[in-house]
Design an enzyme around this catalytic site. Structure first.
Site, mmCIF file in Angstrom:
data_model
loop_
_atom_site.group_PDB
_atom_site.id
_atom_site.type_symbol
_atom_site.label_atom_id
_atom_site.label_comp_id
_atom_site.label_asym_id
_atom_site.label_seq_id
_atom_site.Cartn_x
_atom_site.Cartn_y
_atom_site.Cartn_z
ATOM 1 N N SER A 72 66.675 32.396 28.541
ATOM 2 C CA SER A 72 66.702 31.277 27.590
ATOM 3 C C SER A 72 67.048 31.722 26.179
ATOM 4 C CB SER A 72 65.356 30.551 27.595
ATOM 5 O OG SER A 72 65.067 30.053 28.875
ATOM 6 N N TYR A 114 60.946 40.858 36.597
ATOM 7 C CA TYR A 114 61.579 39.552 36.419
ATOM 8 C C TYR A 114 62.508 39.347 37.604
ATOM 9 C CZ TYR A 114 64.347 35.822 34.112
ATOM 10 O OH TYR A 114 64.996 34.656 33.787
ATOM 11 N N LYS A 131 57.466 37.790 37.139
ATOM 12 C CA LYS A 131 57.944 36.458 36.761
ATOM 13 C C LYS A 131 58.809 35.999 37.923
ATOM 14 C CE LYS A 131 60.689 33.702 33.611
ATOM 15 N NZ LYS A 131 61.884 33.682 32.744
ATOM 16 N N GLY A 179 58.558 30.654 37.238
ATOM 17 C CA GLY A 179 59.691 30.616 36.325
ATOM 18 C C GLY A 179 60.546 29.370 36.424
ATOM 19 N N GLU A 231 60.675 22.919 36.842
ATOM 20 C CA GLU A 231 60.710 21.716 37.666
ATOM 21 C C GLU A 231 59.890 21.840 38.941
ATOM 22 O OE1 GLU A 231 64.753 23.803 38.330
ATOM 23 O OE2 GLU A 231 63.112 23.795 36.879
ATOM 24 N N SER A 284 61.783 27.553 29.874
ATOM 25 C CA SER A 284 62.650 27.198 28.750
ATOM 26 C C SER A 284 62.310 25.825 28.197
ATOM 27 C CB SER A 284 64.117 27.246 29.189
ATOM 28 O OG SER A 284 64.347 26.356 30.276
#
EC number: 4.1.3.3
Length: 293
Positions: A49, A137, A165, A189, A192, A208
């Site tokens: 992001s 990540y 993450k 992460g 939604e 983000s």
């Protein structure tokens, strides 16, 4: 488990001017907005992001420094240092550690088809050089790197690899990780899919859209943890309506434009990302007003 690092983090946005330079005052304001207005627990700095893979080493250092100074020592801070250049990643990791970041994070090496042993050594080299805690990540949709349960175990065997993450839609793997490694931190992460991740037992989330929708995200997180799933889903439905429109209008340009409605100099995306399309202004006005963004 590193209990002190649990919580909700903004995947920090970075404002650029028309020449691709970081707008320092704007960055400070974005960081403060995430903590003071969106009431988040911390910042995840120089991730996707932050358009991290479009900027140079000195800009990454500049962003680490400005973000840390903007929010002070009481805010949880994670520095994403992953790079295809291991030497750059080490340099960034040492710098962020000196600044007082609570932990490092690094995206799995991408583009080249590396073996798992090579990926594992990459993380071990970063830890050896920085002596800081590390959060993997994992974002396989963008990196093409899929790590299985046993491979995560090989990574987690290192005492300084404290978690992951997890930016993936594979909830079977997420459940397997939670069961197998109860003492490791797992951060969701995908904004939604937050409710599904919380029900699966994540310890926090990094997003983000939390830069502009953090309060709803906390509602989802806390309601789901309390077992109030129907109520949590109502907030997730509303959140996903917001996310769907943001994605339709363009993720990073739209998030930055929303911040401008708050008086924040959130700048432009870094080229080759295009700026916000003014033909979509009426749709954005409607979104901001409807959801009080």
């Amino acid at each position: 488990m590193e209990e002190n690092l649990k919580g909700l983090y903004a995947a920090l946005l970075v404002p650029f001017d028309e020449n691709g330079q970081v707008k320092e005052e704007g960055l400070k304001a974005i960081a403060k907005n995430a903590i003071e207005n969106e009431e988040l627990d911390g910042l995840y700095v120089n991730g996707s992001s932050g358009e991290n893979f479009l900027i140079n080493t000195e800009q990454k250092k500049q962003i680490f420094k400005i973000a840390k100074e903007a929010v002070g020592d009481d805010v949880k801070m994670i520095a994403q240092i992953g790079s295809l250049d291991l030497n750059e990643a080490i340099e960034l990791g040492k710098y962020a550690t000196e600044l007082g970041y609570d932990a490092l994070s690094a995206v799995t090496p991408f583009y080249y088809p590396l073996s798992f042993e090579e990926i594992k050594q990459y993380y071990f080299d970063l830890i050896e050089a920085t002596q800081n805690k590390m959060i993997i990540y994992s974002i396989p949709d963008l990196t093409g790197v899929n790590i299985d349960v046993d491979q995560f175990g090989e990574l987690f065997n290192h005492e300084k690899i404290i978690g992951v993450k997890y930016t993936a839609p594979n909830f079977f793997l997420l459940e397997r990780l939670r069961k197998a490694y109860p003492d490791k931190l797992i951060f969701s992460g995908f904004d939604e899919m937050l409710i599904q991740a919380v029900i699966s037992g994540v310890d926090g989330a990094i997003g983000s859209t939390y830069n502009v929708n953090g309060k709803r995200s906390r509602q989802i997180f806390e309601l789901a943890q309390q077992g109030k799933v129907d109520e949590a889903y109502q907030v997730q439905h509303e959140t996903n309506d917001i996310i769907a429109k943001i994605l339709e209008l363009g993720l990073y340009p739209t998030l930055k434009e929303i911040l401008k409605y708050r008086g924040i100099d959130s700048g432009l995306p870094k080229r080759p990302f295009a700026p916000f399309n003014e033909e979509n202004r009426a749709a954005l006005d409607e979104l901001v007003n409807k959801y009080n963004l």
